[in-house]
Design an enzyme around this catalytic site. Structure first.
Site, PDB file in Angstrom:
ATOM      1  N   ARG A  37       2.966  16.705   4.988  1.00  0.00           N
ATOM      2  CA  ARG A  37       3.494  17.877   3.876  1.00  0.00           C
ATOM      3  C   ARG A  37       3.107  19.069   4.355  1.00  0.00           C
ATOM      4  O   ARG A  37       3.856  20.115   3.827  1.00  0.00           O
ATOM      5  CB  ARG A  37       2.608  17.432   2.402  1.00  0.00           C
ATOM      6  CG  ARG A  37       3.169  16.096   1.787  1.00  0.00           C
ATOM      7  CD  ARG A  37       2.350  15.855   0.556  1.00  0.00           C
ATOM      8  NE  ARG A  37       3.126  14.796  -0.172  1.00  0.00           N
ATOM      9  CZ  ARG A  37       2.664  14.216  -1.292  1.00  0.00           C
ATOM     10  NH1 ARG A  37       1.355  14.642  -1.828  1.00  0.00           N
ATOM     11  NH2 ARG A  37       3.200  13.237  -1.711  1.00  0.00           N
ATOM     12  N   LYS A 195       9.046  -4.721  -9.182  1.00  0.00           N
ATOM     13  CA  LYS A 195       9.556  -5.128 -10.406  1.00  0.00           C
ATOM     14  C   LYS A 195      10.633  -4.059 -11.093  1.00  0.00           C
ATOM     15  O   LYS A 195      10.727  -3.044 -10.638  1.00  0.00           O
ATOM     16  CB  LYS A 195       8.110  -4.485 -11.351  1.00  0.00           C
ATOM     17  CG  LYS A 195       7.015  -5.375 -10.867  1.00  0.00           C
ATOM     18  CD  LYS A 195       5.841  -4.804 -11.879  1.00  0.00           C
ATOM     19  CE  LYS A 195       4.450  -5.424 -11.749  1.00  0.00           C
ATOM     20  NZ  LYS A 195       3.467  -5.257 -12.601  1.00  0.00           N
ATOM     21  N   GLY A 352       8.268   5.912  -3.385  1.00  0.00           N
ATOM     22  CA  GLY A 352       7.464   4.542  -3.124  1.00  0.00           C
ATOM     23  C   GLY A 352       7.068   4.122  -1.708  1.00  0.00           C
ATOM     24  O   GLY A 352       6.589   4.921  -1.054  1.00  0.00           O
ATOM     25  N   GLY A 375       7.640  10.635  -6.844  1.00  0.00           N
ATOM     26  CA  GLY A 375       8.005  10.589  -8.425  1.00  0.00           C
ATOM     27  C   GLY A 375       9.139  11.477  -8.501  1.00  0.00           C
ATOM     28  O   GLY A 375       9.993  11.105  -9.189  1.00  0.00           O
TER      29      GLY A 375
END
Length: 396
Positions: A37, A195, A352, A375
């Site tokens: 980053r 999921k 993710g 996110g």
């Protein structure tokens, strides 16, 4: 996505430039262990300094929740930033209870203490936003990864001084526009992960925007149940079968082809070196777990990639962390990278475990763009507005 202001639209010379970046990097024993980053924002910081801007860097670290927590200080990050920037970085501690005095001259760089030491940061408190704005003349946001948060240092400050996108933010926004807003069609999306419940908004938005949707990972098992297949002991969300059917119907209505596994790599236990077999989805044994998509399914994914001009990827196709359940993810990633390098595909990935999966496949360097934003990338894929981006938009 509307037009947004960038560093090309402002002269920073002689100005105090507040630059919001993401320095929420892993630290162990006082040392930064992954500087990815930091490396991404260095070009923006160097450009501002080289053009005569007096640079004041703003960032958060962890979640101190409005309190001064010494182990959540940005002080250790200052040394790593200085190393990668190739220029002295002055660290300024403040608890943000009052506006700090910041001595910085054109061409110099100051790193301020964790903005989350102030309770107003995450509340987007107007008073704290004004305090931050009082430190500079212009604001540059280079932290796309925090753009989905309406915080004082990511959104509030832009109401008080002129705001612009840094180079990393600019690259991210252009890549996202290229992927879904103004893509070359056909567009394919690959969505994996564990999921369905965590990706309902994502799937609902994508079926309206892409021409084909590949669903993999354990979440594919819920869709297989919705089609009437037995998945043995595989991870699946039985309570979301009706939801899966609804998504399949939405895709059909939108003329989006949904590509589900037709075979799977099945084992009785999830561990490295476990005995496994390839089964068609109509023959999954009752005591088996689907841990990766099978070779026939991989061929279908490759063909879908071949038919596309644009690819958006989020999530692995199988349990890639454990061999041999990484084969589908590796094969598809390498194929997409090869098509991209050949100039036949625009490929954008992120969110993710995606970055880790593509790095594991050795294919990350072949993609057009890989987002590390997590996110924010997911919320953009879901079609949600990002406050930190909206603050940079040019008024119509």
């Amino acid at each position: 996505m509307p037009a947004f202001r960038t560093l090309d639209d402002v002269n920073v010379s002689g100005k105090r430039v507040l630059c919001r970046v993401d320095l929420n990097v892993p630290v162990a024993d006082g040392k930064v262990t992954d500087a990815t980053r930091i490396e991404r924002v260095v070009p923006t910081l160097r450009e501002i300094m080289n053009k005569g801007g007096a640079l004041i860097v703003l960032a958060h670290f962890d979640r101190p929740k409005g309190k001064v927590v010494p182990e959540m200080s940005l002080r250790p990050v200052a040394a790593a930033l200085e190393q990668h920037l190739g220029h002295k970085v002055k660290f300024v501690f403040t608890d943000w209870q009052s506006a700090p005095l910041v001595d910085v001259k054109p061409g110099e760089c100051v790193l301020m203490e964790n903005t989350r030491y102030h309770g107003g940061e995450e509340k987007n408190d107007e008073g704290f936003s004004k305090m931050l704005a009082s430190l500079g003349d212009i604001y540059v946001n280079d932290a796309f990864s925090a753009a989905h948060r309406a915080h004082s240092s990511t959104e509030g400050i832009a109401h008080f001084i002129p705001a612009y996108a840094g180079r990393a933010m600019e690259a991210e926004l252009k890549a996202l526009q290229l992927a879904l807003e103004t893509p070359k069609r056909p567009v394919i999306a690959i969505v994996g992960g564990a999921k369905v419940s965590t990706k309902l908004d994502l799937l609902g938005n994508l079926v309206k925007k892409v021409d084909a949707l590949v669903i993999g990972g354990a979440m594919a098992n819920t869709f297989l149940l919705a089609q009437g297949h037995s998945v043995g002991k595989s991870l699946a969300e039985k309570d979301l079968v009706d939801t899966a059917r609804r998504i399949l119907q939405q895709a059909e209505d939108a003329k989006c082809a949904v590509i589900l596994p037709v075979d799977g790599i099945v084992a009785k236990e999830f561990k490295a070196g476990a005995e496994w077999h390839d089964y068609g989805v109509d023959a999954i044994p009752a005591d088996g777990m689907i841990l990766d998509v099978g070779p026939m399914s991989i061929d279908r994914v490759r063909s879908a990639i071949d038919d596309a001009h644009t690819l958006v990827w989020n999530g692995p196709l199988g349990a890639f962390e454990v061999e041999p359940f990484d084969q589908a993810t590796v094969a598809a990633a390498k194929h997409a990278a090869a098509r991209t390098k050949a100039g036949k595909l625009v490929s954008v990935a992120g969110g993710g475990d995606t970055v880790a999966a593509l790095n594991h496949a050795g294919a990350a360097d072949g993609f057009t763009y890989i987002s590390t934003a997590g996110g924010a990338f997911l919320e953009w894929l879901e079609g949600k507005p990002l406050p930190g981006v909206k603050a940079l938009e040019v008024a119509a």
